[in-house]
Design a protein around this motif. Structure first.
Motif, PDB file in Angstrom:
ATOM      1  N   VAL A  29      21.738  27.799   4.743  1.00 28.32           N
ATOM      2  CA  VAL A  29      21.339  26.926   5.854  1.00 28.32           C
ATOM      3  C   VAL A  29      19.819  26.755   5.886  1.00 28.32           C
ATOM      4  CG1 VAL A  29      23.331  27.371   7.306  1.00 28.32           C
ATOM      5  CG2 VAL A  29      21.316  28.803   7.573  1.00 28.32           C
ATOM      6  N   VAL A  30      19.098  27.790   5.447  1.00 30.02           N
ATOM      7  CA  VAL A  30      17.638  27.693   5.419  1.00 30.02           C
ATOM      8  C   VAL A  30      17.214  26.661   4.381  1.00 30.02           C
ATOM      9  CG1 VAL A  30      15.526  28.945   4.863  1.00 30.02           C
ATOM     10  CG2 VAL A  30      17.289  30.037   6.235  1.00 30.02           C
ATOM     11  N   VAL A  31      17.801  26.757   3.189  1.00 32.15           N
ATOM     12  CA  VAL A  31      17.391  25.876   2.098  1.00 32.15           C
ATOM     13  C   VAL A  31      17.842  24.437   2.348  1.00 32.15           C
ATOM     14  CG1 VAL A  31      17.585  25.472  -0.362  1.00 32.15           C
ATOM     15  CG2 VAL A  31      17.433  27.796   0.495  1.00 32.15           C
ATOM     16  N   ILE A  32      19.120  24.283   2.762  1.00 29.83           N
ATOM     17  CA  ILE A  32      19.618  22.933   3.034  1.00 29.83           C
ATOM     18  C   ILE A  32      18.831  22.319   4.187  1.00 29.83           C
ATOM     19  CG2 ILE A  32      21.621  21.591   3.784  1.00 29.83           C
ATOM     20  CD1 ILE A  32      23.372  23.702   2.471  1.00 29.83           C
ATOM     21  N   GLY A  33      18.392  23.169   5.110  1.00 35.47           N
ATOM     22  CA  GLY A  33      17.656  22.679   6.268  1.00 35.47           C
ATOM     23  C   GLY A  33      16.246  22.230   5.958  1.00 35.47           C
ATOM     24  N   GLY A  34      15.825  22.360   4.711  1.00 34.39           N
ATOM     25  CA  GLY A  34      14.528  21.810   4.337  1.00 34.39           C
ATOM     26  C   GLY A  34      13.374  22.799   4.360  1.00 34.39           C
TER      27      GLY A  34
END
Lengths: 343, 326
Positions: B258-263
């Motif tokens: 979620v951290v990475v997908i969240g930008g």
């Protein structure tokens, strides 16, 4: 009933009569448990059962040692390395709950070649030199569907909650559910999700798919997921379906509460975690010179409305229903399977 | 000319907000699901998405802060922390509403201690964070196993009502996590701790030379992550009617995803609070969509992988154009 199976039965009876005197032969032998995972209640009770049974056996002088080893990462490679270590440490028998049915075969073969007895249970290995003890998983799937068919003779929408994708047990139970659907054409499986044998994961998966589904009359599960399914239905405000449970305390308590509130009835079936003790006794008996067929079936543990109160009696919160196995159970197991194969 | 400028501006606006992609992806997935079901159960699905994504978001916010402090910083103890905190909360509260306050205190203390322990391993024993938090997770999980062997104690009625309750169709948990996200945004944008974390993530040496107390900030960052994970454990146990040992398992990868997908930049120095929430909703809806389509497990996993790669490519693509725009 052929003469062969008659003579086998006689042999088994004789063996059973002799066992009490034959024990001492394994007094200097050591058995190891190689376990791939400990992070859920079933495995915890399984390890506890192993510990209880084996410490008693060590105390009684039946066996010199029975140590349990659990790998940290639930990886087949790690467990293969662990088995190789156990071979080097000179155990006489290795009992395995395997991470993979095939990936450990190399290590298992090495153990057999070193003259070590290998007994796999629950997560069994396919290497022919090893013994396999497991519940008849497809049959348990069929049994779940049989129960639902009996509850809904005029047809029902069924939701299937499966286990961990890619694990053989999940596939086997699923085959049973499919066979059950063929057997009872009035039952329609309208959805299927993976609950990963975890109450929280099952709750999430079911809550996610429910909005797209028609009315659900019944849910078939694989164990450690029924309570999560119930939570998902309660939160969605939908009418509660018949959820087939998997013998977990949370599931049985919930069932009892529902029964008291509105007469809710269901059925529960799962393999008993004490199958580890059964595997221990089989290994001990093989070391003692007894012969067993390579494939053994352990009986499932069932709970019905009539036995619900008994099942919950003395069952610790968070635990799972288990049956203590003795050396006699290992022998009767042998009898049951050999007379089956003789028929 | 004017139009060109407008387009460039728009591009920059998109590039400056890589979190937009996770929301775009979530909306697309939602539309796909609805078109499959003919709009049936739309509200139910959205409400479910808000509840379940809230748990991912809480754990993700902590992970985000840790990742912000630069390469190598990661918290792998989150799943074990969730398992222990959930068990601890249920045991301390013992199904009594009057003990809720004490239970929350215990959980907060537990989370902060695990964070501190992680930091001590990293700092005093000079173990890389990935190894330190992994090994501490084994210790924590072992404690959870020993302590919480019989952990499926029901939550007190108050906690259960809060964790599963809704106001105007919006789950309480979602509102709470929104508040936590807001606090995290303020922490990052307005406090010395947040600035320090960002500065360390961009260049730890420069940050140290500029007089930023690097080690103190790293310590706080791990403690906040521990705190977030333990709150997640408490809420999750309340939501699912008790704690279980395997409850945190999926959070190991999910909290990072979620951290990475969240930008948020994996390299550190650039964090993204709204993206964590968007990505959490997206992940939940994605799984629900594939389940709704009734695809086999293999196909589902392949599609999940492909779609996540697509979203991350979109996110990092916009980050690159952002860098170029500078």
């Amino acid at each position: 009933m052929s003469i062969r199976s008659l003579s086998q039965t006689a042999l088994v009876l004789m063996v059973a009569a002799l066992t009490t005197t034959a024990h001492a032969d394994t007094a200097d032998r050591r058995i190891a448990l190689s376990n791939n995972y400990a992070g859920n209640s079933w495995r915890q009770v399984m390890l506890e059962s192993w510990q209880k049974t084996t410490s008693k056996a060590v105390e009684d002088g039946l066996i010199a040692g029975a140590d349990a080893y659990t790998t940290a990462e639930n990886q087949a490679t790690e467990q293969a390395a662990q088995i190789q270590n156990l071979i080097l440490q000179g155990y006489d028998a290795i009992v395995i709950d395997a991470a993979s049915p095939t990936a450990l075969n190399g290590a298992v073969r090495q153990a057999c070649d070193a003259g070590i007895v290998v007994v796999s249970f629950d997560g069994v290995v396919s290497e022919p030199c090893a013994y396999r003890i497991s519940m008849d998983f497809p049959a348990s799937g069929v049994e779940e569907m049989d129960y639902i068919a009996q509850r809904f003779p005029d047809g029902a929408n069924v939701l299937e909650v499966r286990g961990l994708a890619g694990v053989s047990v999940d596939e086997l139970i699923h085959q049973g559910i499919e066979a059950g659907a063929d057997k009872h054409p009035q039952l329609k499986v309208v959805g299927s999700v993976h609950g990963n044998w975890s109450q929280t994961a099952a709750q999430k998966a079911v809550a996610g798919v429910l909005p797209s589904l028609p009315r659900i009359d019944a849910v078939v599960t694989q164990g450690d997921d029924g309570f999560g399914v119930a939570q998902a239905f309660e939160n969605s405000g939908r009418p509660l379906p018949i959820i087939v449970m998997g013998n977990r305390e949370a599931e049985l308590s919930w069932w009892k509460k529902q029964h008291q509130a509105n007469g809710y009835e269901t059925f529960s079936i799962s393999s008993s975690p004490s199958i580890s003790s059964l595997a221990f006794w089989v290994a001990q008996q093989i070391l003692d010179g007894h012969e067993f067929p390579k494939d053994l079936r352990s009986p499932p543990t069932r709970v019905t409305q009539d036995t619900l109160d008994d099942a919950l009696d003395g069952l610790a919160p968070g635990s799972i229903l288990t049956e203590p196995y003795t050396v006699d159970d290992a022998l009767s197991l042998k009898a049951a399977t050999s007379s089956q194969s003789a028929e | 000319m004017n139009r060109l400028m407008q387009a460039t501006l728009n591009r920059q606006a998109w590039a400056a907000r890589p979190w937009i992609w996770s929301y775009v992806a979530a909306v697309l997935v939602l539309i796909a699901t609805w078109s499959f079901t003919g709009g049936a159960g739309a509200g139910e699905l959205l409400s479910g998405a808000l509840s379940f994504s809230a748990f991912f978001a809480v754990a993700g916010l902590g992970q985000m802060l840790v990742i912000t402090t630069g390469p190598g910083n990661i918290d792998l103890s989150i799943p074990a922390n969730i398992a222990l905190s959930g068990a601890l909360a249920m045991k301390v509260m013992n199904q009594q509403d009057s003990l809720i306050g004490l239970g929350v205190l215990a959980v907060v203390g537990c989370g902060l201690s695990i964070g501190l322990f992680n930091y001590v391993l990293i700092r005093l024993l000079r173990i890389p964070p990935i190894i330190a938090t992994l090994s501490s997770s084994f210790l924590v999980l072992s404690v959870a196993i020993v302590y919480g062997r019989s952990v499926r104690i029901q939550p007190p009625e108050g906690v259960y009502q809060f964790a599963t309750g809704k106001v105007l169709g919006v789950p309480w948990v979602a509102l709470l996590v929104m508040l936590l996200a807001l606090m995290m945004a303020i922490l990052l944008k307005r406090t010395r701790l947040g600035w320090g974390a960002l500065a360390i993530g961009q260049n730890p040496r420069a940050a140290a030379l500029a007089g930023i107390p690097v080690e103190r900030i790293r310590c706080c960052v791990y403690m906040v992550s521990g705190l977030m994970a333990s709150l997640c454990g408490l809420l999750l146990a309340g939501f699912s009617g008790g704690a279980s040992l395997s409850m945190g398992e999926e959070y190991l990868l999910a909290s990072i995803a979620v951290v990475v997908i969240g930008g948020t930049s994996v390299g550190g120095g650039c964090s993204n609070v709204p993206g964590v929430w968007g990505a959490s909703i997206f992940l939940y809806l994605l799984v629900s969509m594939l389940n709704t389509f009734g695809l086999g497990a293999g196909v589902r996993m392949i599609l999940t992988g492909c779609i996540i790669i697509a979203v991350i490519t979109a996110v990092s693509g916009s980050a690159v154009s952002q860098a170029k725009a500078r």
